[in-house]
Scaffold this motif. Structure first.
Motif, PDB file in Angstrom:
ATOM      1  N   MET A   1       0.840  -1.196   0.000  1.00 27.14           N
ATOM      2  CA  MET A   1       0.000   0.000   0.000  1.00 27.14           C
ATOM      3  C   MET A   1       0.877   1.249   0.000  1.00 27.14           C
ATOM      4  O   MET A   1       1.867   1.328   0.717  1.00 27.14           O
ATOM      5  CB  MET A   1      -0.911  -0.003   1.226  1.00 27.14           C
ATOM      6  CG  MET A   1      -1.913   1.141   1.276  1.00 27.14           C
ATOM      7  SD  MET A   1      -2.824   1.150   2.845  1.00 27.14           S
ATOM      8  CE  MET A   1      -1.508   1.733   3.918  1.00 27.14           C
ATOM      9  N   GLU A 294      -9.837  -9.618  -4.591  1.00 29.27           N
ATOM     10  CA  GLU A 294      -8.524  -9.673  -5.224  1.00 29.27           C
ATOM     11  C   GLU A 294      -8.026  -8.241  -5.352  1.00 29.27           C
ATOM     12  O   GLU A 294      -8.763  -7.289  -5.073  1.00 29.27           O
ATOM     13  CB  GLU A 294      -8.597 -10.347  -6.601  1.00 29.27           C
ATOM     14  CG  GLU A 294      -9.517  -9.648  -7.581  1.00 29.27           C
ATOM     15  CD  GLU A 294      -9.608 -10.402  -8.903  1.00 29.27           C
ATOM     16  OE1 GLU A 294      -8.908  -9.987  -9.846  1.00 29.27           O
ATOM     17  OE2 GLU A 294     -10.361 -11.397  -8.977  1.00 29.27           O
ATOM     18  N   ASP A 295      -6.783  -8.070  -5.745  1.00 29.90           N
ATOM     19  CA  ASP A 295      -6.264  -6.720  -5.936  1.00 29.90           C
ATOM     20  C   ASP A 295      -7.038  -6.025  -7.055  1.00 29.90           C
ATOM     21  O   ASP A 295      -7.208  -6.591  -8.144  1.00 29.90           O
ATOM     22  CB  ASP A 295      -4.778  -6.756  -6.299  1.00 29.90           C
ATOM     23  CG  ASP A 295      -3.905  -7.231  -5.137  1.00 29.90           C
ATOM     24  OD1 ASP A 295      -4.452  -7.435  -4.036  1.00 29.90           O
ATOM     25  OD2 ASP A 295      -2.694  -7.389  -5.345  1.00 29.90           O
ATOM     26  N   LEU A 302      -4.404   1.282  -5.813  1.00 30.64           N
ATOM     27  CA  LEU A 302      -4.506  -0.160  -5.654  1.00 30.64           C
ATOM     28  C   LEU A 302      -5.191  -0.475  -4.330  1.00 30.64           C
ATOM     29  O   LEU A 302      -4.714  -0.087  -3.260  1.00 30.64           O
ATOM     30  CB  LEU A 302      -3.122  -0.804  -5.679  1.00 30.64           C
ATOM     31  CG  LEU A 302      -3.100  -2.320  -5.382  1.00 30.64           C
ATOM     32  CD1 LEU A 302      -3.847  -3.098  -6.467  1.00 30.64           C
ATOM     33  CD2 LEU A 302      -1.674  -2.826  -5.229  1.00 30.64           C
ATOM     34  N   ILE A 303      -6.303  -1.162  -4.412  1.00 30.59           N
ATOM     35  CA  ILE A 303      -6.976  -1.684  -3.227  1.00 30.59           C
ATOM     36  C   ILE A 303      -6.648  -3.170  -3.159  1.00 30.59           C
ATOM     37  O   ILE A 303      -6.998  -3.943  -4.057  1.00 30.59           O
ATOM     38  CB  ILE A 303      -8.489  -1.448  -3.299  1.00 30.59           C
ATOM     39  CG1 ILE A 303      -8.774   0.058  -3.303  1.00 30.59           C
ATOM     40  CG2 ILE A 303      -9.197  -2.130  -2.137  1.00 30.59           C
ATOM     41  CD1 ILE A 303     -10.226   0.417  -3.427  1.00 30.59           C
ATOM     42  N   ALA A 304      -5.946  -3.553  -2.115  1.00 27.67           N
ATOM     43  CA  ALA A 304      -5.433  -4.915  -2.015  1.00 27.67           C
ATOM     44  C   ALA A 304      -6.526  -5.882  -1.590  1.00 27.67           C
ATOM     45  O   ALA A 304      -7.511  -5.509  -0.947  1.00 27.67           O
ATOM     46  CB  ALA A 304      -4.280  -4.966  -1.018  1.00 27.67           C
ATOM     47  N   LYS A 305      -6.346  -7.126  -1.962  1.00 30.33           N
ATOM     48  CA  LYS A 305      -7.266  -8.180  -1.554  1.00 30.33           C
ATOM     49  C   LYS A 305      -7.439  -8.159  -0.047  1.00 30.33           C
ATOM     50  O   LYS A 305      -6.465  -8.077   0.714  1.00 30.33           O
ATOM     51  CB  LYS A 305      -6.723  -9.541  -2.004  1.00 30.33           C
ATOM     52  CG  LYS A 305      -7.589 -10.727  -1.581  1.00 30.33           C
ATOM     53  CD  LYS A 305      -6.982 -12.051  -2.056  1.00 30.33           C
ATOM     54  CE  LYS A 305      -7.836 -13.239  -1.608  1.00 30.33           C
ATOM     55  NZ  LYS A 305      -7.267 -14.527  -2.075  1.00 30.33           N
ATOM     56  N   GLU A 307      -9.021  -5.796   1.696  1.00 29.43           N
ATOM     57  CA  GLU A 307      -9.228  -4.463   2.254  1.00 29.43           C
ATOM     58  C   GLU A 307     -10.668  -4.007   2.041  1.00 29.43           C
ATOM     59  O   GLU A 307     -11.294  -4.325   1.026  1.00 29.43           O
ATOM     60  CB  GLU A 307      -8.256  -3.461   1.629  1.00 29.43           C
ATOM     61  CG  GLU A 307      -6.812  -3.700   2.047  1.00 29.43           C
ATOM     62  CD  GLU A 307      -5.876  -2.638   1.531  1.00 29.43           C
ATOM     63  OE1 GLU A 307      -4.935  -2.289   2.274  1.00 29.43           O
ATOM     64  OE2 GLU A 307      -6.060  -2.155   0.390  1.00 29.43           O
TER      65      GLU A 307
END
Length: 399
Positions: A1, A294-295, A302-305, A307
């Protein structure tokens, strides 16, 4: 992040119908902002129109996954129920939703309009008979949606006050304790369990009877899903409309729009309602989170898996990239693309019904009380605090 400012959320208390200016600042500087929730840690906040539509419609953002984690949230505890339609993803969400969808089609709503209009006329006749001043929340905005959703679901008239109290508690954020909220939800659940038994013994021509038949003959949904869906419809099916009617009438009376409509000026009432649906910030900060499975890149971030992401529909409805002069009311503009009813699979099932109720309420008031005005200064109107949706406690009017 990536490293960025983490904003404490909510930004401040929801004051009347004011939208916190920080949403606009974020739209201009951070399309996707990192926020620290009071409980459960950090999440992402999306405030722009296009990004909000993307999050609400992309299947990689899940509501069901929120049940499996210590969700960043406003309350110490929240009601989490896997049988609740708002906590489902397709295909389960689609399976449950289609059972009730037939009761909320535009054709069905049109058939209901004369009945709703009759309810409006009856409530306004009683208000006129009691004489001014009156309270538009108590005398119209509250009883009308309750009567409509009870008619659709087949709730006995004598029980309406009970479920109104329970639903008010369930729709709170911090106005009641977590234990009180859970107890109210349990009371609603037990009531719907009783109603299922009643409809099996004595079916009627209402939505809940149809849902019971679908459950028993087609096995479309489980018993728990049936009961929980009934609870959701009872609560959400009236609470938002109650506040929309009151909020819109406050704005019309405060800003002079009502007097213009009463003189025969301005656009048709349906256009007025659409613009006020866009303009009025109904939701309090928060809402329903979604979790990335998923990402996913949203607005360049980028919103990570794993979150969580929150949207703010009221802010999206004021996005200057989509709506010219978004903080002004423009009844001549065609801005029906607002997101007040959501977007994607979870878009409000009762949107057409809610608009019909609001339109008929406004039209009825214009006929019965062309000289309607606020009985107090706008600043003296008291507003509900710590609820999921905004609305006045009372709206004193005279004529």
């Amino acid at each position: 992040m990536d490293e960025r400012t983490v904003h404490r959320f909510p930004f401040g208390p929801a004051v009347a119908l004011e939208l916190d200016p920080k949403y606009r600042k974020l739209q201009e500087s951070e399309r996707v902002a990192r926020v620290r929730m009071p409980f459960g840690g950090d999440a992402w906040l999306v405030t722009g129109y296009e990004d909000t539509r993307f999050v609400l419609s992309d299947p990689r953002f899940s509501r069901a996954v929120t049940l499996e984690m210590d969700l960043p949230r406003l309350q110490p505890r929240i009601v989490q129920n896997p049988e609740m339609i708002m906590s489902m993803d397709p295909p389960d969400h689609t399976r449950v939703r289609q059972v009730a969808a037939r009761a909320f089609t535009p054709r069905r709503v049109e058939r209901l309009r004369p009945w709703i209009a009759g309810q409006v006329d009856g409530l306004l006749a009683r208000m006129a008979g009691q004489g001014p001043p009156a309270d538009l929340v108590r005398d119209l905005a509250l009883p009308l949606p309750i009567a409509v959703i009870c008619e659709i679901l087949g709730v006995p008239f004598a029980d309406r006050e009970k479920f109104r109290v329970w639903s008010d508690i369930v729709m709170s954020v911090t106005a009641f304790t977590p234990e009180e909220i859970q107890a109210a939800f349990q009371s609603l659940t037990e009531y719907l369990q009783w109603l299922v038994k009643q409809r099996r013994v004595a079916p009627a021509d209402d939505l809940f009877s149809a849902m019971v038949r679908a459950r028993d003959t087609e096995a479309v949904m489980s018993e728990r899903e049936l009961v929980t869906f009934g609870v959701t419809l009872l609560v959400v099916g009236h609470e938002t409309t109650v506040n929309e009617i009151a909020d819109m009438m406050f704005v019309l009376l405060r800003d002079g729009g009502y007097a213009e409509l009463a003189r025969g000026g301005g656009p048709p009432v349906p256009r007025v309602v659409e613009e006020l649906l866009r303009f009025v910030p109904l939701e309090s900060p928060g809402g329903f989170a979604r979790v990335a499975t998923e990402d996913v890149v949203v607005g360049g971030t980028l919103i990570a898996k794993g979150e969580a992401v929150y949207t703010q529909l009221s802010a999206a409805n004021r996005d200057p990239r989509v709506f010219a002069d978004p903080d002004a009311i423009d009844f001549a503009a065609e801005r029906e693309q607002h997101l007040t009813f959501g977007f994607g699979p979870h878009r409000c099932l009762g949107a057409a019904l809610a608009k019909a109720e609001i339109e008929l309420a406004v039209e009825g008031l214009l006929r019965a009380f062309p000289g309607l005005r606020l009985a107090v200064d706008p600043e003296r109107v008291t507003w509900k605090l710590d609820r999921l949706v905004r609305g006045p406690e009372a709206l004193p009017v005279t004529w």
